[in-house]
Design a protein around this motif. Structure first.
Motif, short mmCIF file in Angstrom:
data_model
loop_
_atom_site.label_atom_id
_atom_site.label_comp_id
_atom_site.label_asym_id
_atom_site.label_seq_id
_atom_site.Cartn_x
_atom_site.Cartn_y
_atom_site.Cartn_z
N ARG A 1 -8.54 -10.27 -1.12
CA ARG A 1 -8.24 -9.68 -2.43
C ARG A 1 -9.36 -8.75 -2.88
N THR A 2 -10.58 -9.16 -2.65
CA THR A 2 -11.74 -8.39 -3.11
C THR A 2 -12.02 -7.17 -2.23
N LEU A 3 -12.03 -7.37 -0.91
CA LEU A 3 -12.44 -6.31 0.01
C LEU A 3 -11.31 -5.36 0.41
N ARG A 4 -10.06 -5.83 0.34
CA ARG A 4 -8.88 -5.04 0.69
C ARG A 4 -8.98 -4.40 2.08
N PRO A 5 -9.15 -5.23 3.12
CA PRO A 5 -9.24 -4.70 4.49
C PRO A 5 -7.88 -4.20 4.98
N VAL B 1 -2.11 -19.09 5.24
CA VAL B 1 -2.93 -17.99 4.70
C VAL B 1 -2.18 -16.67 4.87
N ALA B 2 -1.60 -16.45 6.04
CA ALA B 2 -0.85 -15.22 6.30
C ALA B 2 0.32 -15.09 5.32
N ARG B 3 1.00 -16.19 5.07
CA ARG B 3 2.13 -16.18 4.13
C ARG B 3 1.66 -15.82 2.72
N GLN B 4 0.54 -16.38 2.31
CA GLN B 4 0.00 -16.08 0.97
C GLN B 4 -0.47 -14.63 0.88
N LEU B 5 -1.05 -14.11 1.94
CA LEU B 5 -1.47 -12.69 1.93
C LEU B 5 -0.26 -11.79 1.76
N ALA B 6 0.84 -12.12 2.42
CA ALA B 6 2.05 -11.30 2.34
C ALA B 6 2.69 -11.36 0.96
N ALA B 7 2.44 -12.43 0.22
CA ALA B 7 3.05 -12.60 -1.10
C ALA B 7 2.28 -11.88 -2.20
N GLY C 1 1.18 -8.64 -3.25
CA GLY C 1 1.15 -7.18 -3.22
C GLY C 1 1.23 -6.65 -1.80
N PRO C 2 0.80 -5.39 -1.61
CA PRO C 2 0.86 -4.84 -0.26
C PRO C 2 -0.15 -5.58 0.63
#
Length: 118
Positions: free
Chosen positions: A43-47, A64-70, A72-73
Motif C-alpha cells: 500500500r505504501t510503496l506501490r510496487p 495476501v494475493a487475494r487481499q492485494l487484488a481487492a 484498488g489496482p
C-alpha cells in the motif's frame, strides 16, 4: 524498469533475491517478512510487482494475493515457494496472480518472462 517488493519470511532469501534482482536491472523498493507487513508495504510503496512467498508465518501467500487484488489496482503478483507448483494444485491455478516461480529457479529473466509487455 519494474519495481519490486519482496515478501518472504527468510531474511537470507530476501537479501539474496534483492542482490540478484538489483544486479539484473530491477528496482527493489522494499522487503517484508510476513503477510501483514507485506500488505502494508504494498500500500505504501506501490510496487509494480510483488514477489510473494506462499508459506508466510501469519497470512498464507494466497490470502495476501487475494487481499492485494481487492484493494484498488493491484500490483502484479508472482508467487514463490521451495515446493513444486504441483503441490498447490488447483489453488495455484485458481489464484489471480501473474505466475509462480520455484525459489531455486528464480531469476530476473524468469520474472521478465511473466510480466506482460505494455
Amino acid at each position: 524498469m519494474k519495481t519490486i517488493l519482496i515478501v518472504d519470511d527468510a531474511a537470507s532469501f530476501r537479501t539474496q533475491v534483492r542482490a540478484l534482482l538489483t544486479a539484473d536491472g530491477f528496482e527493489v523498493l522494499g522487503e517484508a517478512a510476513d503477510g501483514s507487513s507485506g500488505l502494508e508495504a504494498a500500500r505504501t510503496l506501490r510496487p509494480d510487482v510483488v514477489l510473494l512467498d506462499i508459506g508466510l508465518p501469519d497470512i498464507e501467500g494466497f490470502d495476501v494475493a487475494r487481499q492485494l487484488a481487492a484493494n484498488g489496482p493491484p500490483p502484479l503478483v508472482i508467487l514463490t515457494s521451495s515446493r513444486d507448483a504441483g503441490d498447490y494444485g488447483p489453488r495455484l491455478t485458481a489464484s489471480r496472480v501473474l505466475g509462480f516461480i520455484r525459489k531455486d529457479e528464480l531469476s530476473g529473466a524468469r520474472i521478465r518472462a511473466l510480466i506482460p509487455v505494455a
